[in-house]
Design a protein around this motif. Sequence first.
Motif, PDB file in Angstrom:
ATOM      1  N   VAL A 117       8.549  -6.150   2.290  1.00 37.42           N
ATOM      2  CA  VAL A 117       7.924  -5.706   1.047  1.00 37.42           C
ATOM      3  C   VAL A 117       7.003  -4.530   1.354  1.00 37.42           C
ATOM      4  O   VAL A 117       6.146  -4.616   2.245  1.00 37.42           O
ATOM      5  CB  VAL A 117       7.125  -6.839   0.375  1.00 37.42           C
ATOM      6  CG1 VAL A 117       6.380  -6.308  -0.849  1.00 37.42           C
ATOM      7  CG2 VAL A 117       8.061  -7.971  -0.046  1.00 37.42           C
ATOM      8  N   VAL A 118       7.188  -3.446   0.624  1.00 36.83           N
ATOM      9  CA  VAL A 118       6.331  -2.270   0.728  1.00 36.83           C
ATOM     10  C   VAL A 118       5.232  -2.392  -0.326  1.00 36.83           C
ATOM     11  O   VAL A 118       5.521  -2.488  -1.524  1.00 36.83           O
ATOM     12  CB  VAL A 118       7.129  -0.981   0.495  1.00 36.83           C
ATOM     13  CG1 VAL A 118       6.206   0.236   0.596  1.00 36.83           C
ATOM     14  CG2 VAL A 118       8.269  -0.868   1.489  1.00 36.83           C
ATOM     15  N   ALA A 119       4.004  -2.411   0.121  1.00 32.62           N
ATOM     16  CA  ALA A 119       2.857  -2.439  -0.787  1.00 32.62           C
ATOM     17  C   ALA A 119       2.275  -1.031  -0.845  1.00 32.62           C
ATOM     18  O   ALA A 119       1.737  -0.533   0.148  1.00 32.62           O
ATOM     19  CB  ALA A 119       1.807  -3.430  -0.301  1.00 32.62           C
ATOM     20  N   ALA A 120       2.406  -0.393  -2.001  1.00 25.05           N
ATOM     21  CA  ALA A 120       1.998   1.007  -2.122  1.00 25.05           C
ATOM     22  C   ALA A 120       1.136   1.204  -3.367  1.00 25.05           C
ATOM     23  O   ALA A 120       1.599   1.027  -4.485  1.00 25.05           O
ATOM     24  CB  ALA A 120       3.230   1.914  -2.193  1.00 25.05           C
ATOM     25  N   GLY A 121      -0.097   1.539  -3.137  1.00 24.40           N
ATOM     26  CA  GLY A 121      -1.017   1.889  -4.205  1.00 24.40           C
ATOM     27  C   GLY A 121      -1.783   3.109  -3.745  1.00 24.40           C
ATOM     28  O   GLY A 121      -1.213   4.160  -3.488  1.00 24.40           O
ATOM     29  N   THR A 122      -3.095   2.985  -3.612  1.00 23.59           N
ATOM     30  CA  THR A 122      -3.883   4.060  -3.011  1.00 23.59           C
ATOM     31  C   THR A 122      -3.403   4.322  -1.588  1.00 23.59           C
ATOM     32  O   THR A 122      -3.235   5.460  -1.169  1.00 23.59           O
ATOM     33  CB  THR A 122      -5.371   3.679  -3.003  1.00 23.59           C
ATOM     34  OG1 THR A 122      -5.813   3.501  -4.347  1.00 23.59           O
ATOM     35  CG2 THR A 122      -6.206   4.759  -2.332  1.00 23.59           C
ATOM     36  N   GLY A 123      -3.164   3.255  -0.841  1.00 23.21           N
ATOM     37  CA  GLY A 123      -2.623   3.355   0.509  1.00 23.21           C
ATOM     38  C   GLY A 123      -1.242   2.745   0.583  1.00 23.21           C
ATOM     39  O   GLY A 123      -0.627   2.433  -0.439  1.00 23.21           O
ATOM     40  N   VAL A 124      -0.760   2.567   1.796  1.00 20.57           N
ATOM     41  CA  VAL A 124       0.564   1.976   2.020  1.00 20.57           C
ATOM     42  C   VAL A 124       0.476   1.031   3.205  1.00 20.57           C
ATOM     43  O   VAL A 124      -0.061   1.392   4.258  1.00 20.57           O
ATOM     44  CB  VAL A 124       1.629   3.048   2.342  1.00 20.57           C
ATOM     45  CG1 VAL A 124       2.951   2.382   2.712  1.00 20.57           C
ATOM     46  CG2 VAL A 124       1.831   3.979   1.167  1.00 20.57           C
ATOM     47  N   LEU A 145      -5.060   8.554   8.993  1.00 22.67           N
ATOM     48  CA  LEU A 145      -4.114   8.374  10.098  1.00 22.67           C
ATOM     49  C   LEU A 145      -2.719   7.969   9.652  1.00 22.67           C
ATOM     50  O   LEU A 145      -1.774   8.034  10.441  1.00 22.67           O
ATOM     51  CB  LEU A 145      -4.653   7.301  11.063  1.00 22.67           C
ATOM     52  CG  LEU A 145      -5.987   7.622  11.741  1.00 22.67           C
ATOM     53  CD1 LEU A 145      -6.462   6.436  12.569  1.00 22.67           C
ATOM     54  CD2 LEU A 145      -5.868   8.870  12.602  1.00 22.67           C
ATOM     55  N   GLY A 146      -2.571   7.545   8.422  1.00 25.16           N
ATOM     56  CA  GLY A 146      -1.275   7.055   7.956  1.00 25.16           C
ATOM     57  C   GLY A 146      -1.218   6.972   6.445  1.00 25.16           C
ATOM     58  O   GLY A 146      -1.580   7.917   5.753  1.00 25.16           O
ATOM     59  N   ASP A 147      -0.749   5.806   5.937  1.00 30.73           N
ATOM     60  CA  ASP A 147      -0.557   5.600   4.496  1.00 30.73           C
ATOM     61  C   ASP A 147       0.387   6.643   3.910  1.00 30.73           C
ATOM     62  O   ASP A 147       0.206   7.101   2.773  1.00 30.73           O
ATOM     63  CB  ASP A 147      -1.891   5.611   3.743  1.00 30.73           C
ATOM     64  CG  ASP A 147      -2.717   4.365   4.015  1.00 30.73           C
ATOM     65  OD1 ASP A 147      -2.218   3.466   4.727  1.00 30.73           O
ATOM     66  OD2 ASP A 147      -3.846   4.282   3.526  1.00 30.73           O
ATOM     67  N   HIS A 148       1.405   7.016   4.698  1.00 35.16           N
ATOM     68  CA  HIS A 148       2.316   8.079   4.281  1.00 35.16           C
ATOM     69  C   HIS A 148       3.154   7.653   3.075  1.00 35.16           C
ATOM     70  O   HIS A 148       3.808   6.613   3.101  1.00 35.16           O
ATOM     71  CB  HIS A 148       3.230   8.485   5.444  1.00 35.16           C
ATOM     72  CG  HIS A 148       2.478   9.138   6.555  1.00 35.16           C
ATOM     73  ND1 HIS A 148       2.243   8.526   7.759  1.00 35.16           N
ATOM     74  CD2 HIS A 148       1.894  10.362   6.634  1.00 35.16           C
ATOM     75  CE1 HIS A 148       1.545   9.335   8.536  1.00 35.16           C
ATOM     76  NE2 HIS A 148       1.319  10.452   7.884  1.00 35.16           N
ATOM     77  N   GLY A 149       3.104   8.468   2.054  1.00 32.39           N
ATOM     78  CA  GLY A 149       3.836   8.190   0.826  1.00 32.39           C
ATOM     79  C   GLY A 149       3.027   7.449  -0.212  1.00 32.39           C
ATOM     80  O   GLY A 149       3.515   7.216  -1.318  1.00 32.39           O
ATOM     81  N   GLU A 228       9.498  13.267  -1.099  1.00 43.81           N
ATOM     82  CA  GLU A 228       9.113  13.017   0.287  1.00 43.81           C
ATOM     83  C   GLU A 228       8.345  11.701   0.402  1.00 43.81           C
ATOM     84  O   GLU A 228       8.495  10.973   1.390  1.00 43.81           O
ATOM     85  CB  GLU A 228       8.266  14.169   0.823  1.00 43.81           C
ATOM     86  CG  GLU A 228       7.811  14.008   2.269  1.00 43.81           C
ATOM     87  CD  GLU A 228       8.968  13.863   3.253  1.00 43.81           C
ATOM     88  OE1 GLU A 228       8.731  13.304   4.347  1.00 43.81           O
ATOM     89  OE2 GLU A 228      10.100  14.303   2.959  1.00 43.81           O
ATOM     90  N   ALA A 229       7.541  11.371  -0.612  1.00 50.09           N
ATOM     91  CA  ALA A 229       6.833  10.083  -0.607  1.00 50.09           C
ATOM     92  C   ALA A 229       7.824   8.932  -0.556  1.00 50.09           C
ATOM     93  O   ALA A 229       7.654   7.973   0.207  1.00 50.09           O
ATOM     94  CB  ALA A 229       5.938   9.969  -1.836  1.00 50.09           C
ATOM     95  N   GLY A 230       8.878   9.013  -1.356  1.00 51.87           N
ATOM     96  CA  GLY A 230       9.894   7.969  -1.341  1.00 51.87           C
ATOM     97  C   GLY A 230      10.569   7.844   0.007  1.00 51.87           C
ATOM     98  O   GLY A 230      10.832   6.731   0.495  1.00 51.87           O
ATOM     99  N   ARG A 231      10.839   8.973   0.629  1.00 57.75           N
ATOM    100  CA  ARG A 231      11.477   8.951   1.956  1.00 57.75           C
ATOM    101  C   ARG A 231      10.534   8.343   3.001  1.00 57.75           C
ATOM    102  O   ARG A 231      10.969   7.590   3.878  1.00 57.75           O
ATOM    103  CB  ARG A 231      11.910  10.360   2.363  1.00 57.75           C
ATOM    104  CG  ARG A 231      13.093  10.885   1.548  1.00 57.75           C
ATOM    105  CD  ARG A 231      13.640  12.173   2.128  1.00 57.75           C
ATOM    106  NE  ARG A 231      12.751  13.302   1.898  1.00 57.75           N
ATOM    107  CZ  ARG A 231      12.821  14.130   0.860  1.00 57.75           C
ATOM    108  NH1 ARG A 231      13.754  13.927  -0.073  1.00 57.75           N
ATOM    109  NH2 ARG A 231      11.996  15.150   0.736  1.00 57.75           N
TER     110      ARG A 231
END
Length: 324
Positions: A117-124, A145-149, A228-231
């Motif tokens: 499960v991908v949890a994506a809001g402000t971060g990832v 450092l991360g939270d890409h997308g 790119e966020a989706g990728r």
Amino acid sequence: MSLPAHAGVDVGGGGIRVKIEGDQVSAYAEDTAPVPRDRGRVDLHRLAARIATTIEGAGVERLAGMAIGVTGLPGLVSEPGTLWQTLGDRFGLGALVVAGDMVTTHVGALGFRPGVVVAAGTGVITLGTDLDGVWNQADGWGHLLGDHGGGAWIGAQGLQAALRAHDGRMGGSPALLERMTARFGHPLDLVGLVYQSSSPAHHLASFAPSVAEAARSRDRVAGGIWAEAGRQLAQTAVAAATGLEPVFSWGGRLFDAADLIMDPFQSTVRDLLPNACFIPPLGTSADGALALAKAAADVRPRNPYLYVFTRTDAPRAQPLRRTL
């Protein structure tokens, strides 16, 4: 009011969301202020006070159990027992489950089924788990450092494109510049807001909806940011699938953008794992927290992702239930 109710609490970059259910009560409440922090870590004392105020504002004073999914756990949450010390007696809790919000999002999306499960809001943050022996975390490293997308990443990419247009540099977007100015004013005002903020990710993510508006207005730069966020999310999801059947779901408000994020996310996952199966989420992170609160007697602690506090030291060796 004294009710045999349970509460599920979702603590994310966008604030606090609470679902309460019992024989005599069903309530939902929100606190949309940024999560309180102290030198980068989640301030659990202030967080506990806000959770208590939110629950009491819904008219509930006593609870049988509670589960809290907290952003930044593991990594930015120290001494999760602080929440038990503050909230246990206040609400007369029999049990408190404290977990990373990736765990509550996972349970909310898939029930207790194994998968990613991908949890994506402000971060990832992404969790691939069978809630037993496999626990794969991918990303969740914060906006520096991360939270890409994620929302802050999208907002930052959009603001960078707006500032490029302001400067006259290549790769800029006049459409995003117009939206940036409407929201934040002069670029110097934006710089002051972001760099002096105690929660810069919150401000960056607040621009993600404007990037979505520009993308739907066929702005090429904005559309490219969302693609790119989706990728990026897809690559993170596939990384977390090691040792599991390729079952994928998602959670978090970023996915409200629907096709902007979902199409590149799913197509990239399928490019990497042609046999991938996608299951629309059964519920939200708050739903997952509520399910954990109700199942607390059967929840096996898993440091550093999942902690259980009770009023008895009796051992609980049973595995998690597999259905909500």
